[in-house]
Design a protein around this motif. Sequence first.
Motif, PDB file in Angstrom:
ATOM      1  N   VAL A 123       3.963  11.314   6.764  1.00  0.00           N
ATOM      2  CA  VAL A 123       5.073  10.576   6.705  1.00  0.00           C
ATOM      3  C   VAL A 123       4.932   9.699   5.290  1.00  0.00           C
ATOM      4  CG1 VAL A 123       6.749   8.670   7.515  1.00  0.00           C
ATOM      5  CG2 VAL A 123       5.696  10.111   9.154  1.00  0.00           C
ATOM      6  N   VAL A 124       5.980   9.853   4.491  1.00  0.00           N
ATOM      7  CA  VAL A 124       5.990   9.074   3.382  1.00  0.00           C
ATOM      8  C   VAL A 124       6.972   8.055   3.661  1.00  0.00           C
ATOM      9  CG1 VAL A 124       7.140   8.829   0.836  1.00  0.00           C
ATOM     10  CG2 VAL A 124       5.810  10.923   1.609  1.00  0.00           C
ATOM     11  N   LEU A 125       6.336   6.737   3.857  1.00  0.00           N
ATOM     12  CA  LEU A 125       6.863   5.615   4.289  1.00  0.00           C
ATOM     13  C   LEU A 125       7.141   4.729   3.242  1.00  0.00           C
ATOM     14  CD1 LEU A 125       7.782   4.452   7.009  1.00  0.00           C
ATOM     15  CD2 LEU A 125       5.647   3.267   7.191  1.00  0.00           C
ATOM     16  N   LEU A 126       8.400   3.921   3.018  1.00  0.00           N
ATOM     17  CA  LEU A 126       8.568   3.024   1.864  1.00  0.00           C
ATOM     18  C   LEU A 126       8.569   1.814   2.455  1.00  0.00           C
ATOM     19  CD1 LEU A 126      11.529   5.056   0.255  1.00  0.00           C
ATOM     20  CD2 LEU A 126       8.999   5.162  -0.136  1.00  0.00           C
ATOM     21  N   PRO A 127       7.454   0.911   1.894  1.00  0.00           N
ATOM     22  CA  PRO A 127       7.450  -0.369   2.854  1.00  0.00           C
ATOM     23  C   PRO A 127       8.347  -1.362   2.236  1.00  0.00           C
ATOM     24  CG  PRO A 127       5.693   0.102   0.941  1.00  0.00           C
ATOM     25  CD  PRO A 127       6.441   1.219   0.932  1.00  0.00           C
ATOM     26  N   VAL A 128       8.000  -2.685   2.640  1.00  0.00           N
ATOM     27  CA  VAL A 128       9.004  -3.711   2.596  1.00  0.00           C
ATOM     28  C   VAL A 128       9.344  -4.187   1.344  1.00  0.00           C
ATOM     29  CG1 VAL A 128       9.384  -6.176   2.935  1.00  0.00           C
ATOM     30  CG2 VAL A 128       8.296  -4.750   4.781  1.00  0.00           C
ATOM     31  N   ARG A 129       8.214  -3.823   0.191  1.00  0.00           N
ATOM     32  CA  ARG A 129       8.403  -4.503  -1.195  1.00  0.00           C
ATOM     33  C   ARG A 129       8.441  -3.067  -2.152  1.00  0.00           C
ATOM     34  NH1 ARG A 129       4.398 -10.046  -1.741  1.00  0.00           N
ATOM     35  NH2 ARG A 129       5.492 -11.044  -0.141  1.00  0.00           N
ATOM     36  N   TYR A 130       8.923  -1.946  -1.622  1.00  0.00           N
ATOM     37  CA  TYR A 130       8.854  -0.880  -2.170  1.00  0.00           C
ATOM     38  C   TYR A 130       9.654  -0.790  -3.744  1.00  0.00           C
ATOM     39  CZ  TYR A 130      10.319   3.948  -3.411  1.00  0.00           C
ATOM     40  OH  TYR A 130      10.701   5.163  -4.223  1.00  0.00           O
ATOM     41  N   ARG A 131       9.313  -0.449  -4.633  1.00  0.00           N
ATOM     42  CA  ARG A 131      10.012  -0.435  -5.939  1.00  0.00           C
ATOM     43  C   ARG A 131      10.021   0.967  -6.345  1.00  0.00           C
ATOM     44  NH1 ARG A 131       6.177  -4.733  -7.254  1.00  0.00           N
ATOM     45  NH2 ARG A 131       5.194  -3.450  -8.769  1.00  0.00           N
ATOM     46  N   GLU A 132      11.342   1.383  -6.466  1.00  0.00           N
ATOM     47  CA  GLU A 132      11.395   2.907  -6.794  1.00  0.00           C
ATOM     48  C   GLU A 132      10.955   3.098  -8.186  1.00  0.00           C
ATOM     49  OE1 GLU A 132      14.313   5.671  -4.841  1.00  0.00           O
ATOM     50  OE2 GLU A 132      15.430   5.480  -6.740  1.00  0.00           O
ATOM     51  N   ALA A 133      10.050   4.166  -8.457  1.00  0.00           N
ATOM     52  CA  ALA A 133       9.640   4.468  -9.934  1.00  0.00           C
ATOM     53  C   ALA A 133       9.567   6.093  -9.879  1.00  0.00           C
ATOM     54  CB  ALA A 133       8.404   3.487 -10.002  1.00  0.00           C
ATOM     55  N   LEU A 134      10.443   6.373 -10.137  1.00  0.00           N
ATOM     56  CA  LEU A 134      10.748   8.198 -10.145  1.00  0.00           C
ATOM     57  C   LEU A 134      10.629   8.779 -11.600  1.00  0.00           C
ATOM     58  CD1 LEU A 134      12.926   8.746  -7.363  1.00  0.00           C
ATOM     59  CD2 LEU A 134      10.311   9.060  -7.269  1.00  0.00           C
ATOM     60  N   PRO A 135       9.933   9.601 -12.067  1.00  0.00           N
ATOM     61  CA  PRO A 135       9.100  10.366 -11.032  1.00  0.00           C
ATOM     62  C   PRO A 135       7.536   9.887 -10.997  1.00  0.00           C
ATOM     63  CG  PRO A 135       8.784  11.219 -13.333  1.00  0.00           C
ATOM     64  CD  PRO A 135       9.976  10.363 -13.445  1.00  0.00           C
ATOM     65  N   TRP A 136       7.027  10.446  -9.935  1.00  0.00           N
ATOM     66  CA  TRP A 136       5.727  10.042  -9.522  1.00  0.00           C
ATOM     67  C   TRP A 136       4.583  10.693 -10.590  1.00  0.00           C
ATOM     68  CZ3 TRP A 136       5.359  11.430  -3.466  1.00  0.00           C
ATOM     69  CH2 TRP A 136       6.071  10.521  -2.918  1.00  0.00           C
ATOM     70  N   HIS A 137       3.441   9.925 -10.662  1.00  0.00           N
ATOM     71  CA  HIS A 137       2.392  10.189 -11.825  1.00  0.00           C
ATOM     72  C   HIS A 137       1.063  10.377 -11.335  1.00  0.00           C
ATOM     73  CE1 HIS A 137       5.264   9.780 -15.085  1.00  0.00           C
ATOM     74  NE2 HIS A 137       5.652   8.811 -14.586  1.00  0.00           N
ATOM     75  N   VAL A 138       0.636   9.551 -10.257  1.00  0.00           N
ATOM     76  CA  VAL A 138      -0.634   9.461  -9.881  1.00  0.00           C
ATOM     77  C   VAL A 138      -0.743   9.106  -8.204  1.00  0.00           C
ATOM     78  CG1 VAL A 138      -1.189   7.107 -10.711  1.00  0.00           C
ATOM     79  CG2 VAL A 138      -2.980   8.562 -10.133  1.00  0.00           C
ATOM     80  N   MET A 139      -1.407   9.654  -7.593  1.00  0.00           N
ATOM     81  CA  MET A 139      -1.694   9.222  -6.192  1.00  0.00           C
ATOM     82  C   MET A 139      -2.912   8.607  -5.958  1.00  0.00           C
ATOM     83  SD  MET A 139      -0.084  12.388  -3.930  1.00  0.00           S
ATOM     84  CE  MET A 139       1.142  13.317  -4.425  1.00  0.00           C
ATOM     85  N   LEU A 140      -3.030   7.536  -4.883  1.00  0.00           N
ATOM     86  CA  LEU A 140      -4.450   6.960  -4.474  1.00  0.00           C
ATOM     87  C   LEU A 140      -4.596   7.349  -2.830  1.00  0.00           C
ATOM     88  CD1 LEU A 140      -7.032   5.294  -5.150  1.00  0.00           C
ATOM     89  CD2 LEU A 140      -5.501   3.468  -4.539  1.00  0.00           C
ATOM     90  N   ALA A 141      -5.938   7.891  -2.807  1.00  0.00           N
ATOM     91  CA  ALA A 141      -6.137   8.356  -1.288  1.00  0.00           C
ATOM     92  C   ALA A 141      -7.400   7.264  -1.009  1.00  0.00           C
ATOM     93  CB  ALA A 141      -6.516   9.512  -1.323  1.00  0.00           C
ATOM     94  N   ALA A 142      -7.393   6.711   0.190  1.00  0.00           N
ATOM     95  CA  ALA A 142      -8.262   5.806   0.773  1.00  0.00           C
ATOM     96  C   ALA A 142      -9.165   6.553   1.402  1.00  0.00           C
ATOM     97  CB  ALA A 142      -7.653   4.619   1.625  1.00  0.00           C
ATOM     98  N   ALA A 143     -10.551   6.622   0.989  1.00  0.00           N
ATOM     99  CA  ALA A 143     -11.679   7.331   1.827  1.00  0.00           C
ATOM    100  C   ALA A 143     -12.504   6.705   2.730  1.00  0.00           C
ATOM    101  CB  ALA A 143     -12.267   8.247   0.711  1.00  0.00           C
ATOM    102  N   SER A 144     -12.777   7.151   3.739  1.00  0.00           N
ATOM    103  CA  SER A 144     -13.906   6.372   4.542  1.00  0.00           C
ATOM    104  C   SER A 144     -14.801   7.407   5.222  1.00  0.00           C
ATOM    105  CB  SER A 144     -13.048   5.653   5.455  1.00  0.00           C
ATOM    106  OG  SER A 144     -12.489   6.682   6.652  1.00  0.00           O
ATOM    107  N   GLY A 145     -14.589   8.698   5.512  1.00  0.00           N
ATOM    108  CA  GLY A 145     -15.307   9.476   6.115  1.00  0.00           C
ATOM    109  C   GLY A 145     -14.811   9.787   7.494  1.00  0.00           C
ATOM    110  N   GLU A 146     -13.816   9.183   7.738  1.00  0.00           N
ATOM    111  CA  GLU A 146     -13.257   9.359   9.387  1.00  0.00           C
ATOM    112  C   GLU A 146     -12.464  10.379   9.348  1.00  0.00           C
ATOM    113  OE1 GLU A 146     -11.236   6.545  11.338  1.00  0.00           O
ATOM    114  OE2 GLU A 146     -12.825   5.673  12.399  1.00  0.00           O
TER     115      GLU A 146
END
Length: 287
Positions: A123-146
């Motif tokens: 699900v792409v969820l847009l949070p409370v303080r979402y600021r639209e900035a299109l197009p997208w350029h970079v993603m960040l993935a949180a890693a943990s080993g789980e």
Amino acid sequence: MKQYRSLLLPLDGSPEAAKAVGCALWLAGQLGATLHVLHATAHVLPGDEAIARLRLPQAARAQVVVHQLAADAKTAVLDAVRAHDVELVVMSARGASASAGAPVGERLGGVARAVIEACPVPVVLLPVRYREALPWHVMLAAASGEPAADRALEAAAQLAAALALRVEVMHAGNGPVGTAGYADAAHHEYGRQLQEMVQQGLAGCTADESRSVREVLLRPGDPAAALLEHVERKGTSLLALGWHGALGGGRASVLKRLLEEAPCALLLARTPESSPARLKVGEDLDA
């Protein structure tokens, strides 16, 4: 490479829900996918009226398929995911069911909460303080080993490859990779452990999808704070997060903070816990 043929955008006619329209239309256009717009309502409207009610631009009418159903919104969304073979749901964290000024657990709309807690696809969820900035350029993935974080990394890499974006991976917390205390591991071990963690998360990806991962980062301290600082500093477009699908009972503290403070879209990949044991990162890995 994963193909995205069907996206789902739930709308209820509220300004908050309509904040997801621009992102959903952009994603559908970039991916060459059909955008299914779902409106659960007791009063089905003619086409033009429905477009206006849902705050869809008239120019987008040819790009979307509008479904109006006399059904409970929470059930209708999950049923539509199955009925239309949806690969990705795009929605605002708030809609008509969210009340301004409430605690974050309540400010998250009831429909959005039900969807992220049970949806079988990311699900792409847009949070409370979402600021639209299109197009997208970079993603960040949180890693943990789980397993949940592995699934989020896989989803991020697949979507990034389809959109020709780059992915940064961050392990944030107060311990070495996959444990609870950095002091328990030799410094030279961090790089190897991080690379092994990333390889584990990308196990289900193609070579092209795996190549979307360009940088792997280690940040000590509070996971939510580290992720938010990086998002602001680097202008991250999408933050991918794995979680177990439970917001109550003091769970999901990282996700709750990100829903409240993150300025970018969140990509949530749910993997229910298979056993009572949980691997911790920082104070609470169950994002």
